[in-house]
Enzyme design. Structure first.
Site, PDB file in Angstrom:
ATOM      1  N   SER A  31      12.501  17.671   8.591  1.00  0.00           N
ATOM      2  CA  SER A  31      11.579  16.850   9.380  1.00  0.00           C
ATOM      3  C   SER A  31      11.062  17.517  10.649  1.00  0.00           C
ATOM      4  CB  SER A  31      12.226  15.519   9.741  1.00  0.00           C
ATOM      5  OG  SER A  31      13.205  15.681  10.735  1.00  0.00           O
ATOM      6  N   LYS A  74      14.177  14.313  16.709  1.00  0.00           N
ATOM      7  CA  LYS A  74      12.735  14.067  16.706  1.00  0.00           C
ATOM      8  C   LYS A  74      12.156  14.400  18.084  1.00  0.00           C
ATOM      9  CE  LYS A  74      13.023  12.062  12.643  1.00  0.00           C
ATOM     10  NZ  LYS A  74      13.041  12.938  11.533  1.00  0.00           N
TER      11      LYS A  74
END
Length: 178
Positions: A31, A74
């Site tokens: 990711s 993230k």
């Protein structure tokens, strides 16, 4: 007896550092590619967010809201009180009610040029909107919504492995554009 003394002193130093200042973290998944790859070893700074709020563009580790036993990495995109709109592949930030909004300047880290989803998110006072850098392969705030500040573990401070990619991460100077 001297060995016991050395062990006790070592533990008295190491345990507080490990549990209150820094924490190791292994990247799992794709990711955050191309900036972070699977099995990279990071050191997370747990102290900074005790004395200040996360900033836009910082890379954070947090507990997954739907299963706090899992940890995610993230990038902070939206800050408390803002509105984040994803439309036509771009992310727009509305910093206050009635503002025209600003686009994120994401070219320096985004692996794919577009952010997929046509949604608008209102971020609460103690929440952050986070996205992965590899948007097509990222489970992020587009799916589970903003992340509460109490779930944030800390910011990525250092990449220790592989040694060829060793790096200390600074707080980014993040620009919004019209």
């Amino acid at each position: 007896m001297e060995l016991v003394h050395i062990i006790v002193v070592s533990l008295a130093i190491v345990i507080p550092i490990r549990y209150f200042l820094v924490q190791p973290f292994y990247v799992k998944g794709a990711s955050m590619e191309p900036n972070f790859y699977d099995n990279e070893y990071l050191i997370i700074d747990e102290l900074s967010f005790r004395i200040r709020e996360p900033k836009r563009g910082e890379i954070i580790v947090f507990k997954y809201p739907n299963d706090p036993s899992q940890y995610f990495i993230k990038r902070v995109i939206g800050l408390p009180g803002e509105t984040v709109e994803i439309k036509e592949g771009r992310v727009r930030i509305y910093t206050n009610e009635g503002s025209v909004g600003y686009y994120l300047n994401e070219g320096q880290y985004l692996s794919h040029g577009e952010t997929f989803a046509d949604k608008k998110f209102q971020i609460g006072q103690n929440e952050y909107f986070v996205l992965g850098d590899n948007r097509p392969a990222s489970l992020d705030s587009r799916i589970f919504g903003p992340v509460e500040d109490k779930l944030i573990v800390g910011r990525v401070w250092l990449r220790g492995w592989p040694l060829s990619k060793f790096r200390i991460f600074q707080t980014p100077d993040y620009n919004l554009i019209n």
